[in-house]
Design an enzyme around this catalytic site. Structure first.
Site, PDB file in Angstrom:
ATOM      1  CE1 TYR A   1      -4.184  -1.859   0.492  1.00 22.62           C
ATOM      2  CE2 TYR A   1      -2.582  -3.440   1.327  1.00 22.62           C
ATOM      3  CZ  TYR A   1      -3.846  -3.151   0.845  1.00 22.62           C
ATOM      4  OH  TYR A   1      -4.762  -4.167   0.717  1.00 22.62           O
ATOM      5  CB  ILE A   2       1.276   3.964  -2.478  1.00 22.71           C
ATOM      6  CG1 ILE A   2       2.111   3.063  -3.416  1.00 22.71           C
ATOM      7  CG2 ILE A   2       1.815   5.394  -2.501  1.00 22.71           C
ATOM      8  CD1 ILE A   2       2.046   3.468  -4.871  1.00 22.71           C
TER       9      ILE A   2
END
Length: 217
Positions: free
Chosen positions: A91-92
């Site tokens: 997850y960015i």
């Protein structure tokens, strides 16, 4: 047994910066507003706190996921786990909007998901491996691995996720639906009768799962 997916070879990655992300996002549909910008604290780093949330308008655009989730308290029978695919995802951005990278077998995806329970905004696109590897370092310390099994059932496709590493022992059953009436009338198969619904349970939102995967608790 699934082949292990190696996505941690830094030598394969290209430098990541604001311009890289803007180029990738240039092909996204109009309802995804990235005008606020994405600021990286440094190449190969996680997004800084100045990383803005995506302004999603998926509900008006028809990009809606209708899904229920259940935690399986009993290990599914082997007949339901005959063939699985390993998934690695990172997850960015986790909240308030999820910006997720996923490798599933030999395919790679970029996904944007809004907050919610039964109904969630979602947009997903398949991306080249090179783009995945360029963005992957930005997901450091926000990654999960699992094996996914697809199980046909009563005209639907159930997805059973067997989590690995710090979440070992967790099995989650998910099912997507075409409308909310079908979703609400859904009845679990007999082999999953002891399952507990977690669709709206904050303990099983991605932020909580990522924390548990690190602590192993």
């Amino acid at each position: 047994m699934s082949e292990h997916l190696d996505v941690d070879d830094a030598s394969k990655s290209q430098p990541f910066n604001d311009q890289t992300l803007r180029q990738i996002m240039s092909g996204t549909p109009a309802f995804l507003d990235f005008s606020a910008g994405f600021t990286m604290s440094a190449p190969h780093s996680a997004p800084s706190r100045r990383l803005r949330a995506v302004n999603l308008k998926c509900m008006q655009s028809g990009f809606v996921e209708i899904e229920r989730k259940f935690r399986l308290l009993d290990t599914p029978p082997q007949t339901q786990l005959s063939s699985g695919v390993e998934i690695v995802q990172g997850y960015i951005l986790v909240e308030p909007t999820e910006l997720r990278l996923r490798q599933k077998g030999k395919t790679w995806f970029l996904t944007v998901k809004g907050d919610g329970g039964l109904l969630r905004e979602e947009w997903e696109v398949e991306i080249p491996e090179s783009v995945f590897l360029a963005l992957w370092p930005a997901t450091a310390n926000r990654r999960l691995r699992k094996i996914r099994y697809n199980v046909p059932y009563d005209g639907l496709m159930l997805e059973i996720d067997k989590y690995l590493d710090g979440l070992s022992g967790l099995y989650v059953l998910e099912c997507e639906f075409t409308d909310t009436d079908i979703a609400r009338s859904f009845v679990l198969p007999s082999w999953a009768s002891t399952a507990v619904e977690i669709t709206d349970n904050p303990d099983f939102k991605i932020k909580a799962l990522l924390q548990r995967s690190i602590t192993g608790s």
